[in-house]
Structure formats: structure tokens, C-alpha cells
Design an enzyme around this catalytic site. Structure first.
Site, short mmCIF file in Angstrom:
data_model
loop_
_atom_site.label_atom_id
_atom_site.label_comp_id
_atom_site.label_asym_id
_atom_site.label_seq_id
_atom_site.Cartn_x
_atom_site.Cartn_y
_atom_site.Cartn_z
N HIS A 120 -0.97 4.38 1.10
CA HIS A 120 0.24 4.60 0.30
C HIS A 120 0.62 3.31 -0.42
CE1 HIS A 120 1.88 2.87 4.09
NE2 HIS A 120 2.71 2.26 3.24
N ASP A 186 10.47 -9.43 -7.04
CA ASP A 186 9.16 -9.61 -7.68
C ASP A 186 8.02 -9.06 -6.82
OD1 ASP A 186 10.42 -11.02 -9.81
OD2 ASP A 186 10.41 -12.84 -8.60
N HIS A 190 0.72 -2.59 -4.08
CA HIS A 190 -0.65 -2.51 -3.60
C HIS A 190 -0.79 -1.41 -2.58
CE1 HIS A 190 1.55 -5.01 -0.71
NE2 HIS A 190 0.76 -4.43 0.19
N ILE A 191 -2.03 -1.03 -2.31
CA ILE A 191 -2.35 -0.06 -1.26
C ILE A 191 -3.07 -0.82 -0.15
CG2 ILE A 191 -3.70 1.98 -0.65
CD1 ILE A 191 -3.35 2.94 -3.52
N SER A 192 -2.52 -0.77 1.05
CA SER A 192 -3.13 -1.46 2.18
C SER A 192 -4.40 -0.72 2.60
CB SER A 192 -2.16 -1.53 3.36
OG SER A 192 -1.01 -2.28 3.02
#
Length: 247
Positions: A120, A186, A190-192
Site C-alpha cells: 500500500h 514533505d 512509496h510502497i514498502s
């Protein structure tokens, strides 16, 4: 867009209650056998009855060994629901093939890395909601994000960043309405892909990330593979899931 860059990061991360059935002391000694108890005096409750039903006031006991060593970022309290807003990513077989190649190489630097079970892109921090706030909170989210269009995401977003900032701004407004923590300043969306207990940034930075980026760049059709539609926003509160479709 260009193949998504890889990033390494670290996550931001009671006393026992008294026994419910306290025994009542029997009446004063010296009464003859068969005499009825005096007003205001109560007979002791048998142990078999006291222990028939477990106390409903005791909350679950956290056992990090059952979760790979992970611990809660805040203690469990009855009535509190850990809540998180995010964009789900449905992994295809080709994505998992790439992930397997990345993880196999990364584990030569950090052997304890474990692949994520689901993927996610976060739009909020994990916050705590009281149970009666959940539905109003979700409705406020739906009202805020109803007009948003879908967009593209990669491992780290290289296009659509402004769209996600706009989404976070709306989620933050809902957080403020409920006096909850807003998202990071800021943010890097990202997708882990994998995780481990402890801070392994020193092992991951430098040659490791460069080599992993090389694997991504050389993987067949990686540019198209790492694109995905963000078709909905989800809110997970405890064991409840709520979906808000994007246009």
C-alpha cells in the site's frame, strides 16, 4: 515515467487490573447453625462460580513474538482503534517476481529482511480513534476525497506526486477535525516491499540500494510493471475496512 527508485528507511514506532470478584467476608462467627444471615450480611461466593466467567475488563496481551518482533507504536486500550488511511496496491505475478529478485539480493546485506504480505501507499500516520468516531471519520474522508481522479504509483512515486499531496491535504483536514496527528511534512510516497526488526539503514544505503536499483532498471518491462492505477482509498480501523473509490 522512469523506473521507480528504491529507498531505505526506518519506521517511527499497565498495571494488571484487580480481580473482578473480590470475596465477601462471611458474617460474624458465633451464629448457630441454620441461622439466617443478618440484614446487610452476604454469604461468600463459591470459587467455582467466581472463576466460571473470565473478566471482560482485561484487554488483549501484546506478544511481539507472534508478530515477528514488531511492537505497537502505542499501547492497546479498550475502546481505542488503530486507524490508517492508504491507497492499496494489488501486486501482479510479474511484480512479485521482481520483488523476489530484489529480496534475495537484499538479504545478502540484511538477512533478517522479510517480504511484506500486502502492499500500500500511506496517506496518513497510524492514529487512534474511539469506536464512536469511526463512522463520522470515514464519512468525513469520503466527503473530502470524492472528487479526486485516479493516478499512477511506483515503488517510490515518480509521477502523480502533486496528486498525492492534494489527497494528503484533504486527509489532514479530517485528522485536524478529530484532533489527530497529520501526515509527515514533505512526504516521500512509496510502497514498502520488505521489513525487518531494528534499524538496518547503514547496511542498506550505498552499494546495496545501487545494486537493487540496477535489478529494477534491468528487469523486463519494469517501467510498465511498476505503474498501477490508484482506484480507491481505504481506511483501516482496527479490524474494519472502508473503501472510497476515486473517479
Amino acid at each position: 515515467m522512469s523506473a521507480a527508485p528504491l529507498v531505505g528507511y526506518s519506521s517511527s514506532g499497565s498495571e494488571d487490573e484487580a480481580e473482578a470478584g473480590a470475596r465477601v467476608r462471611p458474617g460474624a462467627e458465633g451464629r448457630s447453625r441454620g441461622q439466617s444471615p443478618l440484614p446487610g450480611q452476604r454469604l461468600p461466593v463459591p470459587d467455582s462460580v467466581l472463576h466460571m466467567f473470565p473478566s471482560t475488563e482485561e484487554g488483549p496481551v501484546d506478544d511481539s513474538a507472534k508478530h515477528g518482533g514488531r511492537v505497537r507504536t502505542f499501547p492497546h486500550e479498550r475502546g481505542n482503534w488503530a486507524t490508517h488511511v492508504y491507497v492499496p496496491y494489488e501486486a501482479r505475478e510479474e511484480f512479485l517476481d521482481l520483488l523476489d529478485a530484489l529480496l534475495c539480493h537484499a538479504q545478502t546485506y540484511v538477512p533478517r529482511l522479510v517480504r511484506m504480505e500486502a502492499f500500500h501507499l500511506s496517506l496518513s500516520q497510524s492514529v487512534v480513534l474511539r469506536h464512536h468516531w469511526i463512522l463520522p471519520f470515514v464519512q468525513a474522508l469520503k466527503d473530502r476525497v470524492a472528487s479526486f481522479q485516479r493516478t499512477f504509483v511506483g515503488l517510490e512515486v515518480t509521477s502523480g506526486h502533486a496528486h498525492f499531496l492534494d489527497l494528503v491535504a484533504e486527509v489532514d483536514r479530517v485528522m485536524e477535525e478529530f484532533d489527530l496527528s497529520t501526515f509527515y511534512q514533505d512526504p516521500s510516497f512509496h510502497i514498502s516491499l520488505a521489513w525487518c526488526v531494528g534499524d538496518a539503514r547503514l547496511q542498506m544505503e550505498g552499494p546495496c540500494l545501487q545494486e537493487l536499483q540496477g535489478i529494477v532498471d534491468e528487469f523486463e518491462d519494469s517501467e510498465m510493471l511498476l505503474r498501477a492505477y490508484a482506484e480507491q482509498i481505504r481506511c483501516k480501523s482496527g479490524n474494519k475496512f472502508f473503501s472510497m473509490p476515486l473517479k
